[in-house]
Enzyme design. Structure first.
Site, PDB file in Angstrom:
ATOM      1  N   LYS A   1       2.520   1.220   1.381  1.00  0.00           N
ATOM      2  CA  LYS A   1       2.501   0.026   2.234  1.00  0.00           C
ATOM      3  C   LYS A   1       3.773  -0.067   3.078  1.00  0.00           C
ATOM      4  CE  LYS A   1       1.125  -2.134  -1.510  1.00  0.00           C
ATOM      5  NZ  LYS A   1       0.246  -2.449  -2.625  1.00  0.00           N
TER       6      LYS A   1
ATOM      7  N   HIS B   1      10.740  -5.424   0.273  1.00  0.00           N
ATOM      8  CA  HIS B   1       9.695  -5.564  -0.747  1.00  0.00           C
ATOM      9  C   HIS B   1      10.327  -5.920  -2.084  1.00  0.00           C
ATOM     10  CE1 HIS B   1       5.863  -4.768  -2.755  1.00  0.00           C
ATOM     11  NE2 HIS B   1       6.575  -4.249  -3.726  1.00  0.00           N
TER      12      HIS B   1
ATOM     13  N   ARG C   1      -7.351  -0.412 -10.596  1.00  0.00           N
ATOM     14  CA  ARG C   1      -6.297  -0.347 -11.630  1.00  0.00           C
ATOM     15  C   ARG C   1      -6.150  -1.694 -12.322  1.00  0.00           C
ATOM     16  NH1 ARG C   1      -1.357   0.933  -8.445  1.00  0.00           N
ATOM     17  NH2 ARG C   1      -0.270   0.787 -10.422  1.00  0.00           N
TER      18      ARG C   1
ATOM     19  N   ASP D   1      -5.153   2.428  -1.045  1.00  0.00           N
ATOM     20  CA  ASP D   1      -4.370   1.710  -2.059  1.00  0.00           C
ATOM     21  C   ASP D   1      -5.061   0.406  -2.432  1.00  0.00           C
ATOM     22  OD1 ASP D   1      -2.011   0.899  -3.673  1.00  0.00           O
ATOM     23  OD2 ASP D   1      -1.921  -0.664  -2.136  1.00  0.00           O
TER      24      ASP D   1
ATOM     25  N   SER E   1       1.838   3.206  -4.660  1.00  0.00           N
ATOM     26  CA  SER E   1       1.163   2.031  -4.106  1.00  0.00           C
ATOM     27  C   SER E   1       2.127   1.203  -3.241  1.00  0.00           C
ATOM     28  CB  SER E   1       0.622   1.205  -5.282  1.00  0.00           C
ATOM     29  OG  SER E   1       0.233  -0.066  -4.895  1.00  0.00           O
TER      30      SER E   1
HETATM   31  N1  URA Z   1       2.455  -3.879  -6.532  1.00  0.00           N
HETATM   32  C1  URA Z   1       1.780  -2.992  -5.782  1.00  0.00           C
HETATM   33  O1  URA Z   1       1.664  -3.139  -4.568  1.00  0.00           O
HETATM   34  N2  URA Z   1       1.246  -1.926  -6.388  1.00  0.00           N
HETATM   35  C2  URA Z   1       1.341  -1.704  -7.713  1.00  0.00           C
HETATM   36  O2  URA Z   1       0.836  -0.721  -8.186  1.00  0.00           O
HETATM   37  C3  URA Z   1       2.037  -2.648  -8.485  1.00  0.00           C
HETATM   38  C4  URA Z   1       2.601  -3.724  -7.854  1.00  0.00           C
END
Ligand code: URA
Length: 431
Positions: free
Chosen positions: A182, A77, A163, A156, A178
């Protein structure tokens, strides 16, 4: 719960679960949830609350177990940057080294699309894969990049959208929960985090990026999941292409052996991954990764991934003809001679977004063909009038605007400057 957090208190697990599950179920509205999130931004969350929030997110949806793939599995990621096409190179590269990379992504809200938007610029490429297809491709090809399904971490998904609309994204614990939800929903053997620091990143300062990485690592530790994190430079665009099809074309060039900072970071991350997952010495692992870019084996894995996902593999040999092309191509030249002392990465990213390469709302479409190619890196010597890249645009007016924005984003001076490091710091929790 909102009052407690507003006053800086800690929320207990049961209340946090009720709040988040209630929001996902539609029993709690956007107003109270937005107020709670703002209180979190202002007061923070402690480590326990952050891990609990992550677990609640993971529990809100289905998980993807990846045991029995027959190869060690990595999930990577990036926190996002400009010209950040590392995943496009990393996935086939680690596959060629005998590992499997399974990467599920959302669509980007950044200056360009996310990795799946980029891949969708390949004619026919399909990003929707069932869990069975993901597994089968991981076994057979060793790499798969697909879109996150609606059933994974829905809490999320809902909260991130809120958000985004309520100025409550910039909070280290909220971002960490968040991102890690994932990652934890997917059963990879190793999570690799590329946390960007610099003008083109969420986190401008290396210290803040380190803090985000440490928060993510603490969440992984709670969940007993191995992770490595690199704090990497985003003080200038990483690669030379900013735009979806342009970034695919650059990734293909790197998989064919081209040099550059994007190639170097991909090799470093792939080398560390191989070292951690197989016990090969780090130097040897990095050398193997570098060799796989030169001997065609990483490129072969990219070709197999494209074919397996319905894409036209001929793009690899004829990217210029088969990837979407913008009708206007404007050459960029240096205004003056000197050393490139700085590139405002965000300004370049915004110029690409204004051309149509990125979106501002999740529902917006992106234009895969447009973007910017900018070749010089900080520390390079420029000659007046020499070519520094190209703008790829839909029309002349947007090309003009992008060309001016690029010129304004470059700082040219007389004194020589050092190129910034690629990696500021490594953090690991692999036991
Ligand atoms: N990327 C994400 O998946 N979540 C966040 O809160 C910020 C960036």
């Amino acid at each position: 719960v909102i009052e407690t957090k507003r006053g800086g208190g800690a929320i207990d697990d049961v209340d946090l679960r009720r709040l988040i599950e209630g929001y996902v179920a539609g029993e709690i509205g956007d107003g109270p949830m937005a107020a709670f999130l703002m209180a979190c931004v202002l007061q923070g969350l402690d480590g326990h609350e952050t891990s609990t929030m992550t677990r609640i997110f993971v529990d809100s949806g289905t998980k993807l177990p990846l045991d029995g793939i027959g190869r060690p599995v990595v999930d990577k990621h990036s926190t996002g940057g400009v010209a950040d096409g590392v995943s496009l190179v990393f996935a086939p590269l680690v596959a060629s080294l005998g590992l499997a990379c399974v990467k599920l992504s959302g669509r980007g809200l950044g200056h360009t699309g996310g990795t799946i938007d980029k891949l969708e610029s390949i004619p026919g490429f399909r990003v929707d894969r069932s869990p069975e297809e993901l597994r089968r491709q991981a076994v057979k090809v060793g790499c798969v990049i697909a879109s996150q399904t609606a059933e994974m971490v829905p809490a999320d998904r809902a909260i991130y959208a809120l958000r985004d609309a309520t100025a409550t994204v910039p909070s280290i614990p909220l971002i960490a929960a968040s991102v890690m939800a994932k990652k934890l929903a997917i059963g990879a053997d190793l999570i690799v985090l590329d946390v960007k620091a610099g003008s083109g990143a969420f986190m401008g300062a290396v210290e803040d990026a380190t803090s985000l990485a440490e928060t993510c690592i603490a969440i992984a530790r709670e969940a007993s999941r191995p992770v490595i994190a690199a704090i990497t430079d985003m003080s200038q665009p990483l690669g030379t292409a900013i735009g979806n099809a342009l970034e695919v074309a650059e990734a293909i060039r790197i998989l064919c052996g081209s040099a550059g900072r994007l190639r170097d970071l991909s090799v470093l991350l792939a080398g560390r991954t191989l070292a951690v997952l197989t016990g090969v010495e780090p130097d040897e692992a990095e050398a193997r990764a570098a060799a796989a870019l030169l001997d065609g084996s990483a490129l072969a894995c990219f070709r197999d991934m494209v074919t397996a996902q319905g894409g036209d593999p001929r793009v690899i040999d004829a990217a210029d003809d088969l990837l979407p092309r913008a009708p206007v191509r404007r050459s960029l030249a240096a205004d003056q001679a000197g050393t490139l002392t700085g590139t405002d990465a965000t300004a370049i990213g915004e110029a690409a977004r204004a051309l149509g390469a990125g979106r501002r709302r999740p529902s917006e479409a992106i234009d895969p063909a447009v973007g910017i190619v900018l070749t010089p890196k900080v520390g390079d010597r420029l000659e007046a009038g020499a070519s520094i890249g190209q703008v790829h645009a839909r029309d002349e007016a947007s090309a003009d605007a992008a060309a001016s924005a690029v010129r304004a984003a470059l700082e040219i001076g007389d004194a020589p400057v050092e190129a910034p490091p690629l990696v500021h710091r490594w953090l690991m929790e692999v036991k």
